[in-house]
Structures are given as structure tokens and as C-alpha cells.
Design an enzyme around this catalytic site. Structure first.
Site, short mmCIF file in Angstrom:
data_model
loop_
_atom_site.label_atom_id
_atom_site.label_comp_id
_atom_site.label_asym_id
_atom_site.label_seq_id
_atom_site.Cartn_x
_atom_site.Cartn_y
_atom_site.Cartn_z
N LYS A 145 0.86 -1.19 0.00
CA LYS A 145 0.00 0.00 0.00
C LYS A 145 0.89 1.23 0.00
O LYS A 145 2.04 1.18 0.45
CB LYS A 145 -0.90 0.03 1.24
CG LYS A 145 -2.15 0.86 1.06
CD LYS A 145 -3.22 0.12 0.28
CE LYS A 145 -4.48 0.91 0.10
NZ LYS A 145 -5.56 0.09 -0.49
P1 NAD Z 1 -13.06 7.92 -2.81
O1 NAD Z 1 -12.10 8.97 -2.47
O2 NAD Z 1 -13.50 7.80 -4.23
O3 NAD Z 1 -14.37 8.02 -1.90
C1 NAD Z 1 -14.32 8.17 -0.52
C2 NAD Z 1 -15.67 8.73 -0.11
O4 NAD Z 1 -15.75 8.75 1.31
C3 NAD Z 1 -15.92 10.15 -0.59
O5 NAD Z 1 -17.25 10.26 -1.04
C4 NAD Z 1 -15.74 10.98 0.67
O6 NAD Z 1 -16.48 12.18 0.63
C5 NAD Z 1 -16.29 10.01 1.68
N1 NAD Z 1 -15.93 10.32 3.07
C6 NAD Z 1 -14.74 10.76 3.56
N2 NAD Z 1 -14.86 10.98 4.88
C7 NAD Z 1 -16.12 10.65 5.23
C8 NAD Z 1 -16.86 10.67 6.44
N3 NAD Z 1 -16.28 11.05 7.58
N4 NAD Z 1 -18.15 10.26 6.41
C9 NAD Z 1 -18.74 9.85 5.28
N5 NAD Z 1 -18.09 9.82 4.09
C10 NAD Z 1 -16.81 10.22 4.07
O7 NAD Z 1 -12.38 6.54 -2.31
P2 NAD Z 1 -12.71 5.07 -2.75
O8 NAD Z 1 -11.71 4.64 -3.76
O9 NAD Z 1 -14.17 4.94 -3.05
O10 NAD Z 1 -12.36 4.28 -1.41
C11 NAD Z 1 -13.29 4.20 -0.33
C12 NAD Z 1 -12.89 3.06 0.58
O11 NAD Z 1 -12.84 1.85 -0.16
C13 NAD Z 1 -11.50 3.21 1.21
O12 NAD Z 1 -11.53 2.61 2.50
C14 NAD Z 1 -10.62 2.38 0.30
O13 NAD Z 1 -9.44 1.92 0.93
C15 NAD Z 1 -11.57 1.24 -0.02
N6 NAD Z 1 -11.25 0.51 -1.24
C16 NAD Z 1 -11.19 1.14 -2.44
C17 NAD Z 1 -10.92 0.41 -3.58
C18 NAD Z 1 -10.92 1.03 -4.95
O14 NAD Z 1 -10.80 0.28 -5.95
N7 NAD Z 1 -11.09 2.34 -5.09
C19 NAD Z 1 -10.67 -0.97 -3.49
C20 NAD Z 1 -10.75 -1.57 -2.24
C21 NAD Z 1 -11.05 -0.84 -1.12
#
Ligand code: NAD
Length: 453
Positions: A145
Site C-alpha cells: 500500500k
Molecule cells: P473515494 O475517495 O473515491 O471516496 C471516498 C468517499 O468517502 C468520498 O465520497 C468521501 O467524501 C467520503 N468520506 C470521507 N470521509 C467521510 C466521512 N467522515 N463520512 C462519510 N463519508 C466520508 O475513495 P474510494 O476509492 O471509493 O475508497 C473508499 C474506501 O474503499 C477506502 O476505504 C478504500 O481503501 C476502499 N477501497 C477502495 C478500492 C478502490 O478500488 N477504489 C478498493 C478496495 C477498497
């Protein structure tokens, strides 16, 4: 870092509540009265969360202290300084990390996060989660990561570009298509991957397989952007018949309406499910009659603030978890479902789109309440599985169509669900513990067979 002496004894689930680690967590969580507000984090760290689950599984597998030590610490950690002159005319110094946790099963793989709360322990936790996740999915990667502690969502496009290129330059020596392959995570996207590929290409020649999650125009894979959310929905489709749920009668709520959350919502809606609440860093909304997942995504993409969305009522972010629904999808940051709010949740199923959204204490509460938790280590593997497909296509300089990608993704996600749920049934365990058992076993076997340990 928690020590190994805090390990929960084998098979004694009720002792989880009493272990020193969890007691310590309880003390810290006692200060919390609800979900963290935007910008705040629950007090238990992601590293404590993944170590806790690792210990449970290691106990059950009877792993010796020597073997545990190998997986307790990452294989390699790179920390770099990223000084960047921003539009305010000042030099801002950010810290960047790339942590390679374990490579027994293949090249290191994992996303890069740009977020002010990134710290080395969080990146360590997320890297080890990737090791177990790629193993549970059965794809040939290790776990890594990366992160930079910059507020990318508040910075200008060219400022993010400077940070991305500088970070890549500083860590490129440990990267490579057969060494370590980054991908997007929180606040990074296909554009950031394009900059990574371009920067790496200046040094090594055109190398699309250096990172995944790239734009379609730059050898990205069809289906990658939606893959993590789609993978969550495959989990729902597998679990639903066993839980007596049908999509047309299923309601759901999403915490974090970014890439993972908004795609999960849109695909759940395509299946016939109804979204009744959602939130992001700007706030939360609710409408029991249904919120259009596509309309909300469009509204936010155009720069709208979630609480101002027409067709739903703005609620306090902490209330989101209390909205009655069948499926709750956390898709924001880690530690957001904790001892202070888990008991108030009114869902039947949680599909963890986010990494480590549930603290161990909350997990216990949810298990006692009979909530069926489909854990991160399996539920959000769709992104890395599709990244694997992108890498395979890049290595072959060949592109699959979206249907082929989605079909292959479905096959792998279904296989992971079936293998983990069979193990959970056989050993009377929650899915999370079963998933860690499956993942850790595979990694330990690979490390032993290679002669690494
Ligand atoms: P992103 O940046 O696209 O979205 C994150 C979202 O969370 C945004 O809408 C943001 O406004 C919101 N957010 C932030 N703080 C918040 C709060 N306190 N309350 C409510 N919402 C809040 O990120 P993403 O890629 O969608 O990733 C989201 C999660 O999924 C992370 O934990 C990431 O590690 C995990 N993840 C992502 C992927 C991927 O392919 N993008 C894969 C596996 C896991």
C-alpha cells in the site's frame, strides 16, 4: 503497535471482549459518542484492527511466534519527503510511503491514498490487508500500500500532479510490473495513475503494466472503475438467497459516496434494490421512498454538496448508521463502525466496501446482534481482481471487452465467497475470521514452499 502477548486464546470468541487489546480499544472508544465527523477518525487504528484479526487466525492455525513475526512486520518500507511549492507560494512538505508487506504469492500490489490522515501505521495496516485479500481472491500477488499525507481533494489539479509525479520518482526503484504495481485508492484516480505511468515511462520506457486503474485511453481495463463496487454487489448476490433476501425487497444505505460507494449503489439499484440513505464527507441524506443512485452520483460529480440533494432530507452523519435498511455499505474510511455506534445499527447485512470500517469491538456487537458482516478482505477485493485483469491485459498488449471483464470478476468473487463461507460453516466462524484463515493459510504455504520461511 499491539504486542503478540495480547493474542486472543484459540477458539474463545467470548474472550475477544476481554483481551487487553480490545479493553484498551474500549477505553479509547468510550470517548466516542457517535460516528466520526468528517475529518475525524475513530480512536482505534487500522493497524490494531488488522493485527487483531491476524492474531485470531494465527491462534486458530497454531502459527508459531517465529512464523508470526514474518507477517507481523512488512518486508520493506519506503518513506520519502515530498516538498512541493503550492499556489500559495509556499513550500509544503508532505510524507509519502510505500509499504510492501509480503510478496510470497507474487508481485506486491496495492493502492496509493492521498489523504491528510495518511500515516505509516495506516499504510502498514492497509498493506497487510492486501496480502490477505489477494490470497483470499486467489490472484497471484502479494500485498502493498502507499500513501501521501496531502489533502488532494482540496488541492488544484496541477498541484496533485506535482505531488503524484514527485512521489513516483522517489519510490520508482522499488516498483516494476514484476515487483510492485500501484493502483488508485482514496483521493487518487485514473488520472493519477496516468501520471504514474508517464513518469515511470520517462525512466524505463513505456510500461503500462507498472500500475492499474489507468484511464481506458491509456491501456486501462474496461470495468476497472466500477469493479470494487460491482464486487460488493456480487457478494450481495451470493449471500442474498441464503438470507432469504430478494433485490426488489431490499433497501440499502451507503456511507461514503465516492468511487466504491457510488458504484455499489448504482449496481445495487440496477438489480432492483432501493437506496434509502447515503453520506459523504459533506454530510448525509435519507429518503425511505428511495434516492436515485444515478441522480445522486451526477449531482455530486457536478460539484453538488450531498446535503443539498433534491429528493432527500439532510440528516446528521451519525444518524446514517441508524437508518433502518437491509444492507449497509461502508465505503469511506476505516474505523467508522465502532463500539459507540454499532449497537444502533439497524441493518441485516454489512458489505464492507471500505477497508477496516469495523473495529473488533463493533464486530463483536454486530455478531451478537446477528448482523451478517461480509468483510473487507473479501467484499472489496473486486478492485484488485480487476487490477489483476488490467495487468494481464497490459502484459499481453491485448484488451478484453467489458462483459468479459465483468464475467471473470464475477467468477472470482463468487469463488472467494463460496470458499470463505464454506470454511465459516465448517468451523462455525463469522466470515471475517474464516476469510483471514483462508488468506493466511495460502500465504504461509507459499512462503514455506518457496523456502522464504
Ligand atoms: P473515494 O475517495 O473515491 O471516496 C471516498 C468517499 O468517502 C468520498 O465520497 C468521501 O467524501 C467520503 N468520506 C470521507 N470521509 C467521510 C466521512 N467522515 N463520512 C462519510 N463519508 C466520508 O475513495 P474510494 O476509492 O471509493 O475508497 C473508499 C474506501 O474503499 C477506502 O476505504 C478504500 O481503501 C476502499 N477501497 C477502495 C478500492 C478502490 O478500488 N477504489 C478498493 C478496495 C477498497
Amino acid at each position: 503497535m499491539a504486542s503478540k502477548t495480547e493474542t486472543t486464546p484459540v477458539g474463545e470468541r467470548e474472550q475477544v471482549e476481554k483481551s487487553p487489546q480490545v479493553v484498551e480499544e474500549a477505553k479509547r472508544e468510550a470517548a466516542l459518542t457517535g460516528a466520526p465527523q468528517p475529518g475525524q477518525r475513530a480512536e482505534v487504528t487500522n493497524l490494531e484492527i488488522v493485527h487483531h484479526y491476524f492474531n485470531l487466525a494465527a491462534d486458530r492455525l497454531g502459527l508459531g511466534e517465529d512464523v508470526r513475526t514474518v507477517f507481523w512486520e512488512p518486508y520493506r518500507e519506503v518513506t520519502v519527503q515530498i516538498p512541493v511549492r503550492l499556489s500559495d507560494g509556499k513550500i509544503h512538505v508532505f510524507s509519502g510511503y510505500r509499504i510492501q508487506h509480503n510478496g510470497a504469492r507474487g508481485p506486491y500490489k496495492g493502492g496509493v491514498r492521498f489523504h491528510p490522515e495518511v500515516d505509516i501505521d495506516e499504510v502498514r495496516a492497509l498493506a497487510s490487508l492486501m496480502t490477505w485479500k489477494t490470497a483470499v481472491a486467489g490472484i497471484p500477488y502479494g500485498g502493498a500500500k502507499g500513501g501521501v499525507n496531502c489533502p488532494a481533494d482540496k488541492l488544484k489539479h496541477h498541484e496533485v500532479q506535482k505531488i503524484a509525479r514527485s512521489f513516483l520518482d522517489k519510490i520508482e526503484k522499488v516498483l516494476g510490473p514484476t515487483r510492485d504495481i500501484p493502483a488508485p485508492d482514496v483521493n487518487t484516480n485514473a488520472q493519477v495513475m496516468a501520471w504514474f505511468m508517464d513518469e515511470y515511462g520517462k525512466l524505463h520506457g513505456h510500461t503500462p503494466a507498472i500500475c492499474t486503474g489507468k484511464p481506458i485511453s491509456l491501456e486501462g481495463s474496461y470495468g476497472r472503475e466500477a469493479a470494487t463496487g460491482r464486487g460488493c454487489v456480487y457478494m450481495f448476490r451470493e449471500a442474498a438467497p441464503h438470507l432469504g433476501m430478494t433485490p426488489s425487497e431490499t433497501t440499502f444505505a451507503v456511507q461514503g459516496y465516492g468511487n466504491v460507494g457510488s458504484w455499489a449503489a448504482r449496481i445495487m439499484q440496477q438489480l432492483g434494490c432501493r437506496m434509502v440513505a447515503a453520506s459523504d464527507a459533506d454530510g448525509a441524506i435519507r429518503n425511505d421512498a428511495g434516492i436515485d443512485a444515478n441522480g445522486l452520483e451526477e449531482f455530486i460529480r457536478q460539484g453538488g454538496q450531498m446535503p443539498a440533494y433534491d429528493g432527500a432530507e439532510a440528516i446528521e452523519p451519525a444518524e446514517l448508521l441508524e437508518v433502518p435498511c437491509d444492507v449497509f455499505i461502508p465505503a469511506a474510511l476505516g474505523g467508522m463502525i465502532h463500539r459507540g455506534n454499532a449497537d444502533r445499527m439497524q441493518c441485516r447485512v454489512i458489505i464492507e466496501g471500505a477497508n477496516s470500517p469495523t473495529t473488533p469491538a463493533a464486530d463483536e456487537i454486530l455478531n451478537q446482534k446477528g448482523v451478517y458482516v461480509i468483510p473487507d478482505v473479501m467484499a472489496n477485493a473486486g478492485g484488485v481482481v480487476c487490477s489483476y485483469f488490467e495487468w494481464v491485459q497490459n502484459l499481453q498488449h491485448f484488451r478484453w471487452d467489458e462483459r468479459e471483464v465483468n464475467d471473470k470478476l464475477g467468477n472470482i468473487m463468487r469463488r472467494a465467497y463460496r470458499e470463505v463461507s464454506a470454511r465459516a460453516k465448517a468451523e462455525s466462524l463469522p466470515l471475517r475470521e474464516a476469510a483471514y484463515l483462508v488468506g493466511i493459510e495460502r500465504v504461509v504455504e507459499a512462503a514455506q514452499t518457496r523456502g522464504y520461511i
